[in-house]
Every structure is written in C-alpha cells, then in structure tokens.
Design a protein around this motif. Structure first.
Motif, PDB file in Angstrom:
ATOM      1  N   GLU A   1     -21.835   1.311  20.086  1.00 46.56           N
ATOM      2  CA  GLU A   1     -22.247   0.205  19.239  1.00 46.56           C
ATOM      3  C   GLU A   1     -23.738   0.261  18.913  1.00 46.56           C
ATOM      4  OE1 GLU A   1     -21.980  -4.588  19.387  1.00 46.56           O
ATOM      5  OE2 GLU A   1     -20.277  -3.493  20.204  1.00 46.56           O
ATOM      6  N   THR A   2     -24.089   1.174  18.020  1.00 48.91           N
ATOM      7  CA  THR A   2     -25.459   1.251  17.523  1.00 48.91           C
ATOM      8  C   THR A   2     -25.478   0.642  16.125  1.00 48.91           C
ATOM      9  OG1 THR A   2     -25.149   3.396  16.450  1.00 48.91           O
ATOM     10  CG2 THR A   2     -25.835   3.423  18.784  1.00 48.91           C
ATOM     11  N   GLU A   3     -26.645   0.319  15.634  1.00 54.69           N
ATOM     12  CA  GLU A   3     -26.743  -0.243  14.283  1.00 54.69           C
ATOM     13  C   GLU A   3     -26.214   0.747  13.245  1.00 54.69           C
ATOM     14  OE1 GLU A   3     -27.362  -3.452  13.504  1.00 54.69           O
ATOM     15  OE2 GLU A   3     -27.396  -3.668  15.680  1.00 54.69           O
ATOM     16  N   LYS A   4     -26.530   2.021  13.423  1.00 59.04           N
ATOM     17  CA  LYS A   4     -26.064   3.045  12.492  1.00 59.04           C
ATOM     18  C   LYS A   4     -24.534   3.127  12.491  1.00 59.04           C
ATOM     19  CE  LYS A   4     -26.378   7.982  11.531  1.00 59.04           C
ATOM     20  NZ  LYS A   4     -26.876   9.271  11.969  1.00 59.04           N
ATOM     21  N   ASN A   5     -23.931   3.107  13.676  1.00 53.80           N
ATOM     22  CA  ASN A   5     -22.477   3.192  13.773  1.00 53.80           C
ATOM     23  C   ASN A   5     -21.801   1.931  13.243  1.00 53.80           C
ATOM     24  OD1 ASN A   5     -22.709   5.732  14.858  1.00 53.80           O
ATOM     25  ND2 ASN A   5     -22.352   5.089  16.959  1.00 53.80           N
ATOM     26  N   LYS A   6     -22.377   0.768  13.527  1.00 54.60           N
ATOM     27  CA  LYS A   6     -21.815  -0.479  13.002  1.00 54.60           C
ATOM     28  C   LYS A   6     -21.857  -0.481  11.475  1.00 54.60           C
ATOM     29  CE  LYS A   6     -24.231  -3.352  15.679  1.00 54.60           C
ATOM     30  NZ  LYS A   6     -24.694  -4.586  16.351  1.00 54.60           N
ATOM     31  N   LYS A   7     -22.945   0.020  10.905  1.00 54.05           N
ATOM     32  CA  LYS A   7     -23.057   0.096   9.451  1.00 54.05           C
ATOM     33  C   LYS A   7     -22.007   1.049   8.887  1.00 54.05           C
ATOM     34  CE  LYS A   7     -26.234   1.115   5.623  1.00 54.05           C
ATOM     35  NZ  LYS A   7     -25.155   1.421   4.733  1.00 54.05           N
ATOM     36  N   ALA A   8     -21.769   2.164   9.574  1.00 49.94           N
ATOM     37  CA  ALA A   8     -20.764   3.130   9.113  1.00 49.94           C
ATOM     38  C   ALA A   8     -19.372   2.494   9.097  1.00 49.94           C
ATOM     39  CB  ALA A   8     -20.777   4.373   9.995  1.00 49.94           C
ATOM     40  N   VAL A   9     -19.061   1.705  10.119  1.00 51.93           N
ATOM     41  CA  VAL A   9     -17.765   1.021  10.178  1.00 51.93           C
ATOM     42  C   VAL A   9     -17.651   0.034   9.017  1.00 51.93           C
ATOM     43  CG1 VAL A   9     -16.332  -0.607  11.497  1.00 51.93           C
ATOM     44  CG2 VAL A   9     -17.467   1.297  12.668  1.00 51.93           C
ATOM     45  N   ILE A  10     -18.677  -0.763   8.817  1.00 53.54           N
ATOM     46  CA  ILE A  10     -18.659  -1.753   7.733  1.00 53.54           C
ATOM     47  C   ILE A  10     -18.550  -1.071   6.375  1.00 53.54           C
ATOM     48  CG2 ILE A  10     -20.109  -3.444   6.535  1.00 53.54           C
ATOM     49  CD1 ILE A  10     -20.873  -4.492   9.341  1.00 53.54           C
ATOM     50  N   ASP A  11     -19.289   0.007   6.174  1.00 51.91           N
ATOM     51  CA  ASP A  11     -19.220   0.741   4.901  1.00 51.91           C
ATOM     52  C   ASP A  11     -17.813   1.278   4.660  1.00 51.91           C
ATOM     53  OD1 ASP A  11     -21.901   0.214   4.460  1.00 51.91           O
ATOM     54  OD2 ASP A  11     -22.575   2.244   4.988  1.00 51.91           O
ATOM     55  N   PHE A  12     -17.201   1.844   5.709  1.00 49.86           N
ATOM     56  CA  PHE A  12     -15.843   2.363   5.583  1.00 49.86           C
ATOM     57  C   PHE A  12     -14.868   1.237   5.233  1.00 49.86           C
ATOM     58  CE2 PHE A  12     -11.629   3.026   7.385  1.00 49.86           C
ATOM     59  CZ  PHE A  12     -11.227   4.138   6.669  1.00 49.86           C
TER      60      PHE A  12
ATOM     61  N   PHE B   1       0.829  -1.205   0.000  1.00 46.85           N
ATOM     62  CA  PHE B   1       0.000   0.000   0.000  1.00 46.85           C
ATOM     63  C   PHE B   1       0.865   1.257   0.000  1.00 46.85           C
ATOM     64  CE2 PHE B   1      -3.530  -2.420  -0.014  1.00 46.85           C
ATOM     65  CZ  PHE B   1      -3.937  -3.000   1.173  1.00 46.85           C
ATOM     66  N   VAL B   2       1.958   1.224   0.743  1.00 42.85           N
ATOM     67  CA  VAL B   2       2.853   2.371   0.782  1.00 42.85           C
ATOM     68  C   VAL B   2       3.436   2.608  -0.607  1.00 42.85           C
ATOM     69  CG1 VAL B   2       5.019   3.261   1.710  1.00 42.85           C
ATOM     70  CG2 VAL B   2       3.402   2.113   3.209  1.00 42.85           C
ATOM     71  N   ILE B   3       3.850   1.544  -1.254  1.00 40.76           N
ATOM     72  CA  ILE B   3       4.465   1.649  -2.570  1.00 40.76           C
ATOM     73  C   ILE B   3       3.481   2.181  -3.609  1.00 40.76           C
ATOM     74  CG2 ILE B   3       5.469   0.305  -4.466  1.00 40.76           C
ATOM     75  CD1 ILE B   3       6.738  -1.468  -2.235  1.00 40.76           C
ATOM     76  N   THR B   4       2.233   1.706  -3.543  1.00 45.02           N
ATOM     77  CA  THR B   4       1.253   2.138  -4.538  1.00 45.02           C
ATOM     78  C   THR B   4       0.675   3.507  -4.234  1.00 45.02           C
ATOM     79  OG1 THR B   4      -0.592   1.063  -3.397  1.00 45.02           O
ATOM     80  CG2 THR B   4       0.561  -0.224  -5.091  1.00 45.02           C
ATOM     81  N   GLY B   5       0.937   4.025  -3.042  1.00 43.25           N
ATOM     82  CA  GLY B   5       0.420   5.340  -2.690  1.00 43.25           C
ATOM     83  C   GLY B   5      -1.078   5.341  -2.472  1.00 43.25           C
ATOM     84  N   SER B   6      -1.595   4.257  -1.979  1.00 43.68           N
ATOM     85  CA  SER B   6      -3.039   4.144  -1.755  1.00 43.68           C
ATOM     86  C   SER B   6      -3.520   5.224  -0.790  1.00 43.68           C
ATOM     87  CB  SER B   6      -3.344   2.759  -1.185  1.00 43.68           C
ATOM     88  OG  SER B   6      -4.687   2.657  -0.872  1.00 43.68           O
ATOM     89  N   ILE B   7      -4.576   5.907  -1.168  1.00 45.11           N
ATOM     90  CA  ILE B   7      -5.144   6.960  -0.344  1.00 45.11           C
ATOM     91  C   ILE B   7      -6.572   6.573   0.032  1.00 45.11           C
ATOM     92  CG2 ILE B   7      -5.844   9.392  -0.270  1.00 45.11           C
ATOM     93  CD1 ILE B   7      -2.813   8.998  -0.416  1.00 45.11           C
ATOM     94  N   VAL B   8      -6.870   6.706   1.316  1.00 42.23           N
ATOM     95  CA  VAL B   8      -8.213   6.444   1.809  1.00 42.23           C
ATOM     96  C   VAL B   8      -8.818   7.777   2.220  1.00 42.23           C
ATOM     97  CG1 VAL B   8      -9.529   5.290   3.624  1.00 42.23           C
ATOM     98  CG2 VAL B   8      -7.594   4.142   2.602  1.00 42.23           C
ATOM     99  N   TYR B   9     -10.069   7.949   1.967  1.00 41.90           N
ATOM    100  CA  TYR B   9     -10.741   9.197   2.286  1.00 41.90           C
ATOM    101  C   TYR B   9     -11.039   9.258   3.767  1.00 41.90           C
ATOM    102  CZ  TYR B   9     -11.107   8.979  -2.691  1.00 41.90           C
ATOM    103  OH  TYR B   9     -10.793   8.870  -4.012  1.00 41.90           O
ATOM    104  N   SER B  10     -10.257  10.059   4.501  1.00 42.74           N
ATOM    105  CA  SER B  10     -10.328  10.078   5.951  1.00 42.74           C
ATOM    106  C   SER B  10     -11.642  10.637   6.487  1.00 42.74           C
ATOM    107  CB  SER B  10      -9.154  10.869   6.523  1.00 42.74           C
ATOM    108  OG  SER B  10      -9.195  12.198   6.058  1.00 42.74           O
ATOM    109  N   GLN B  11     -12.414  11.382   5.711  1.00 44.76           N
ATOM    110  CA  GLN B  11     -13.674  11.918   6.199  1.00 44.76           C
ATOM    111  C   GLN B  11     -14.678  10.809   6.498  1.00 44.76           C
ATOM    112  OE1 GLN B  11     -12.526  12.501   3.107  1.00 44.76           O
ATOM    113  NE2 GLN B  11     -14.146  12.366   1.605  1.00 44.76           N
ATOM    114  N   GLU B  12     -14.460   9.602   5.995  1.00 42.92           N
ATOM    115  CA  GLU B  12     -15.359   8.490   6.233  1.00 42.92           C
ATOM    116  C   GLU B  12     -14.891   7.610   7.382  1.00 42.92           C
ATOM    117  OE1 GLU B  12     -16.098   6.368   2.593  1.00 42.92           O
ATOM    118  OE2 GLU B  12     -16.074   8.230   1.465  1.00 42.92           O
ATOM    119  N   PHE B  13     -13.700   7.852   7.883  1.00 41.81           N
ATOM    120  CA  PHE B  13     -13.124   7.042   8.940  1.00 41.81           C
ATOM    121  C   PHE B  13     -13.979   7.123  10.202  1.00 41.81           C
ATOM    122  CE2 PHE B  13     -10.285   6.670  12.644  1.00 41.81           C
ATOM    123  CZ  PHE B  13      -9.729   5.427  12.391  1.00 41.81           C
ATOM    124  N   VAL B  14     -14.240   5.984  10.816  1.00 40.67           N
ATOM    125  CA  VAL B  14     -14.987   5.921  12.067  1.00 40.67           C
ATOM    126  C   VAL B  14     -13.994   5.590  13.175  1.00 40.67           C
ATOM    127  CG1 VAL B  14     -16.842   4.798  13.346  1.00 40.67           C
ATOM    128  CG2 VAL B  14     -17.050   5.105  10.861  1.00 40.67           C
TER     129      VAL B  14
END
Length: 119
Positions: free
Chosen positions: A30-41, A10-23
């Motif tokens: 541990e709510t259903e909404k928060n668990k879904k956000a983690v899984i989506d991220f 990942f370092v070599i390829t320069g992979s970038i993750v969009y940090s605004q979605e990070f949970v």
C-alpha cells in the motif's frame, strides 16, 4: 444481484480489459504509487466496460468504481492466494478482469471447494 446482472451484460457485449494494467491484490504493498495504479486501472476498466453498454453516466461510473475499489481492498486480505491466482487468471484471460467479478467468483470457488457431492 445488480452486479451479477451487469456481469452478464459484460459477457454479452464482449468487453475486453487490458490486462497489462491490472494490479494484483496478492501481496499488494500500500504505497501511494500502487494505490494510484489501482485507482487508474479501476477508472479505465469501469469507463471502458460501462461505455460499451451505454451506461457511462457519472452516477453509475462512481458507484461501480467504488464497488471495485472495495472489492480490491477485500481481495488484499485473502489468504488462499493459490485459489485467488487461479480465479484472477481465469477471469482476466476471458476479459472480465475487474475486482468485483474476481471477488464474487473467488467467494463462489471457495464455497464450492468446501462442498462434496452427497446422496
């Protein structure tokens, strides 16, 4: 070890993750909404990272998604939140904002913080 090799890829390829979605695992409720956000991220982050290196087959994606979810769950139990915040910032700032990397580097930082230079 496989995770470490993939981390280097990942370092070599320069992979970038969009940090605004990070949970954050710190004080995670541990709510259903928060668990879904983690899984989506996780699903997006894993898909983006592994597509960038041509390893986006279903078996690899599911394995790495599960590894990240397990890491997230372990991160929620960490009590040294000051160190965890530093690790999250350091690694998210350089585009390596996945839970497996954060957990691995947190453990290394914690271990190093307990060592001292000796003759």
């Amino acid at each position: 070890m496989k995770a470490f090799v993939l981390l280097i890829a990942f370092v070599i390829t320069g992979s970038i993750v969009y940090s605004q979605e990070f949970v954050s695992p710190i004080n995670f409720e541990e709510t259903e909404k928060n668990k879904k956000a983690v899984i989506d991220f996780i699903k997006k982050q894993v898909k983006d990272d592994y597509s960038a290196i041509g390893m986006d087959d279903p078996a690899t994606l599911r394995m790495m998604e599960q590894e990240n979810l397990d890491a997230f769950k372990e991160l929620t139990k960490i009590t040294n939140t000051k160190l965890l915040k530093e690790v999250i910032k350091d690694y998210c700032d350089i585009g390596m904002c996945n839970y497996s990397t954060i957990l691995m580097m947190y453990k290394e930082q914690e271990k190093a913080s307990k060592k001292e230079l000796k003759w």
